[in-house]
Write a protein that holds these residues in place. Structure first.
Motif, PDB file in Angstrom:
ATOM      1  N   ASP A   1       0.817  -1.215   0.000  1.00 45.23           N
ATOM      2  CA  ASP A   1       0.000   0.000   0.000  1.00 45.23           C
ATOM      3  C   ASP A   1       0.847   1.259   0.000  1.00 45.23           C
ATOM      4  OD1 ASP A   1      -2.594  -1.414   2.121  1.00 45.23           O
ATOM      5  OD2 ASP A   1      -2.345  -1.447  -0.041  1.00 45.23           O
TER       6      ASP A   1
ATOM      7  N   GLN B   1      -8.877  -1.560  -6.646  1.00 42.10           N
ATOM      8  CA  GLN B   1      -7.735  -2.424  -6.360  1.00 42.10           C
ATOM      9  C   GLN B   1      -8.013  -3.881  -6.732  1.00 42.10           C
ATOM     10  OE1 GLN B   1      -4.897  -0.637  -5.622  1.00 42.10           O
ATOM     11  NE2 GLN B   1      -4.743  -0.958  -3.421  1.00 42.10           N
TER      12      GLN B   1
ATOM     13  N   LYS C   1      -7.591  -6.681  -1.846  1.00 44.46           N
ATOM     14  CA  LYS C   1      -7.175  -5.368  -1.356  1.00 44.46           C
ATOM     15  C   LYS C   1      -8.385  -4.439  -1.352  1.00 44.46           C
ATOM     16  CE  LYS C   1      -2.267  -5.018  -2.510  1.00 44.46           C
ATOM     17  NZ  LYS C   1      -1.264  -4.153  -3.168  1.00 44.46           N
TER      18      LYS C   1
ATOM     19  N   ASP D   1     -10.617  -1.231  -1.970  1.00 40.85           N
ATOM     20  CA  ASP D   1     -10.583  -0.067  -2.846  1.00 40.85           C
ATOM     21  C   ASP D   1     -10.197   1.165  -2.035  1.00 40.85           C
ATOM     22  OD1 ASP D   1     -11.406  -1.640  -4.918  1.00 40.85           O
ATOM     23  OD2 ASP D   1     -13.511  -1.024  -4.831  1.00 40.85           O
ATOM     24  N   LYS D   2      -9.585   2.115  -2.725  1.00 39.94           N
ATOM     25  CA  LYS D   2      -9.230   3.374  -2.065  1.00 39.94           C
ATOM     26  C   LYS D   2     -10.180   4.454  -2.562  1.00 39.94           C
ATOM     27  CE  LYS D   2      -4.378   2.137  -1.466  1.00 39.94           C
ATOM     28  NZ  LYS D   2      -4.500   1.906  -0.022  1.00 39.94           N
TER      29      LYS D   2
ATOM     30  N   GLU E   1     -10.991   1.590   1.860  1.00 38.49           N
ATOM     31  CA  GLU E   1     -10.151   2.467   2.662  1.00 38.49           C
ATOM     32  C   GLU E   1     -10.497   3.910   2.281  1.00 38.49           C
ATOM     33  OE1 GLU E   1      -5.430   3.552   3.449  1.00 38.49           O
ATOM     34  OE2 GLU E   1      -5.978   1.881   2.124  1.00 38.49           O
TER      35      GLU E   1
END
Length: 393
Positions: free
Chosen positions: A3, A137, A141, A143-144, A372
Motif C-alpha cells: 500500500d 484495487q 485489497k 478499494d481506495k 479504505e
C-alpha cells in the motif's frame, strides 16, 4: 504491491471553488502520486469519479418498552460516474498496472438546472453533495476512496415572497404567583420590521411590554432559532410500516438587551434598539426536498427575575439568498472563487461572499464498507453572506 505505493490522493476544485448553484459546472481534478507501480483490478474502470447529490434522514426511536425502530429515508437528485483511467488503456490489460508517477485527471459535471435543495447538515438529516474518486484495487485489497463534499445553494429570492415585507407579530401574556396571590398579567406585543432577511442583515424588533406585576423586569433576550424537520420510515416487529417526523431545534445566535419594564407600568420597545444579526445560515428549505425541512423564528424572551418562568413569544421569519430590492437595488454578483475576508465597498449595498458555517462530520456510507476511505473527516458548508457592517438602512 504494498500500500506504500500511494503517496498522495486528493480532489481539488478549479479556483478552489466549492460553492455552486443549480445549472453551474463543477470542475476539478483528481490528483494522484505513486511511489511505485500500482496494480488495478481487471475491470472497466480502474480510476473513476462519482458526483452525486442526495438527502437522507436516519435515527433510532423507542416505539414501545421493548422495541426500537430505525427510521430512514433518502432522496436522490443526481448521480454521475466518469471513468478517469481504464485498464483497457494499457497494452497488458490482463495485468493492468498504473506506473509510478504524478497524475492529474480533470473532471467536470453540469449540475441539473433546477430542483436542487440547499446543502444542509443536522443531527438526524442532511442534504449533501459530493465528489468521490475511487481506485479499484485487485481482489483481496480494499478499494481506495477519496471524498470531498461541496455546497449547493438554492438561490431563494426574497423578492418572490409575497409576505417578505410583512412584519411577523406575536403577543403573549402570563401571571406570576399562585392561586389567589397571582399578579396582574405581564403582557408583550412585539413585531419584526419585516418578514424575510438574508444572512448579514439585521432583524429589528419593536413593540410594548405591559408589566402588571409587582416585579421589575430588567432585561429581555432575543434569539434566532433554527428548526429542522426530518421525515423517515421504519418497520416494526409486527411488519407494520410507520412514518415519523423528527424535530430539531437549535439556537444560532442570541442578544441580551437592557429593554425592560418597571413594575405596574408599560414600556415602549421601539426606541430600545433591539437588533439581532443573521449569521451565515442556509436559506429556509421550502422546496425541492420532501424529507428535510428548515425553518427559522425569532424568540423574544421577557426575563422575569426570581423563580418564575420567563414569558416567551415566537415570530416566524424567512431567510433567503437574494435580498429584497428595497435594501439591495442591484442584482447581486456572487464570487467565482472563495474569499477569506468580506469584499470592500464604498457606496451602495455590499457584494455577497461565502462565509463558513458550522462544520459537519463526514461518516462512512453503506457503499464505503470494505474500502479504505481517505480525505477530510469534516465538511464546512458555506453560505451567502452580506457584510453590511452596520450600513444597512
Amino acid at each position: 504491491m504494498p500500500d506504500t505505493a500511494l503517496r498522495s490522493f486528493d480532489i481539488t476544485f478549479e479556483n478552489n471553488m466549492d460553492v455552486f448553484q443549480a445549472g453551474q459546472i463543477v470542475k476539478g481534478q483528481v490528483e494522484l502520486e505513486l511511489d511505485q507501480d500500482m496494480k488495478m483490478r481487471l475491470v472497466e474502470a480502474g480510476i473513476q469519479v462519482i458526483l452525486k447529490g442526495e438527502a437522507w434522514c436516519k435515527w433510532n426511536e423507542n416505539v414501545s418498552r421493548n422495541e426500537s425502530v430505525t427510521f430512514f429515508s433518502r432522496e436522490h437528485y443526481f448521480q454521475d460516474a466518469k471513468i478517469l483511467w481504464a485498464p483497457s488503456q494499457e497494452k497488458n490489460n490482463y495485468n493492468p498496472v498504473l506506473p509510478a508517477g504524478k497524475y492529474s485527471f480533470p473532471f467536470q459535471y453540469q449540475l441539473p438546472s433546477s430542483g436542487l435543495p440547499t446543502s444542509f447538515e443536522s443531527e438526524y438529516g442532511r442534504v449533501r453533495y459530493s465528489v468521490e474518486a475511487i481506485i479499484d484495487q485487485p481482489r483481496g485489497k480494499p478499494d481506495k476512496k477519496f471524498k470531498r463534499v461541496f455546497t449547493v445553494l438554492d438561490m431563494y429570492d426574497l423578492n418572490e415572497d409575497p409576505n417578505a415585507m410583512t412584519p411577523s407579530t406575536a403577543k403573549g401574556s402570563k401571571t406570576i404567583g399562585m392561586l389567589m396571590f397571582t399578579s396582574d398579567p405581564i403582557e408583550v406585543d412585539v413585531k419584526t420590521d419585516r418578514g424575510a432577511y438574508c444572512p448579514g442583515e439585521v432583524v429589528r424588533l419593536s413593540g410594548t411590554i405591559t408589566n402588571g406585576s409587582g416585579t421589575d423586569i430588567r432585561h429581555t433576550t432575543v434569539q434566532l432559532i433554527q428548526m429542522a424537520t426530518c421525515v423517515g420510515s421504519g418497520q416494526r416487529m409486527c411488519f407494520e410500516n410507520q412514518t415519523r417526523t423528527k424535530y430539531e431545534s437549535k439556537t444560532l445566535s442570541e442578544v441580551k438587551t437592557m429593554a425592560g419594564c418597571k413594575a405596574k407600568s408599560s414600556a415602549d420597545l421601539s426606541g430600545a434598539g433591539i437588533a439581532l444579526p443573521i449569521p451565515a445560515v442556509p436559506p429556509s428549505v421550502k422546496r425541492y426536498c420532501g424529507i428535510v425541512g428548515v425553518e427559522y423564528m425569532i424568540k423574544f424572551i421577557v426575563n422575569i427575575p426570581g423563580l418564575h418562568k420567563n414569558l416567551e413569544v415566537e415570530l416566524p421569519i424567512t431567510i433567503g439568498v437574494i435580498p429584497l430590492r428595497t435594501y439591495y437595488p442591484q442584482s447581486p454578483s456572487f464570487p467565482q472563487h472563495p474569499v477569506d475576508q468580506p469584499p470592500q465597498y464604498a457606496e451602495g449595498p455590499p457584494p455577497p461572499y461565502y462565509a463558513v458555517a458550522t462544520p459537519a462530520k463526514i461518516e462512512k456510507d453503506q457503499a464505503d464498507r470494505g474500502a479504505e476511505c481517505l480525505g477530510p473527516k469534516e465538511y464546512v458548508p458555506k453560505y451567502a453572506y452580506y457584510d453590511w457592517n452596520g450600513k444597512q438602512p
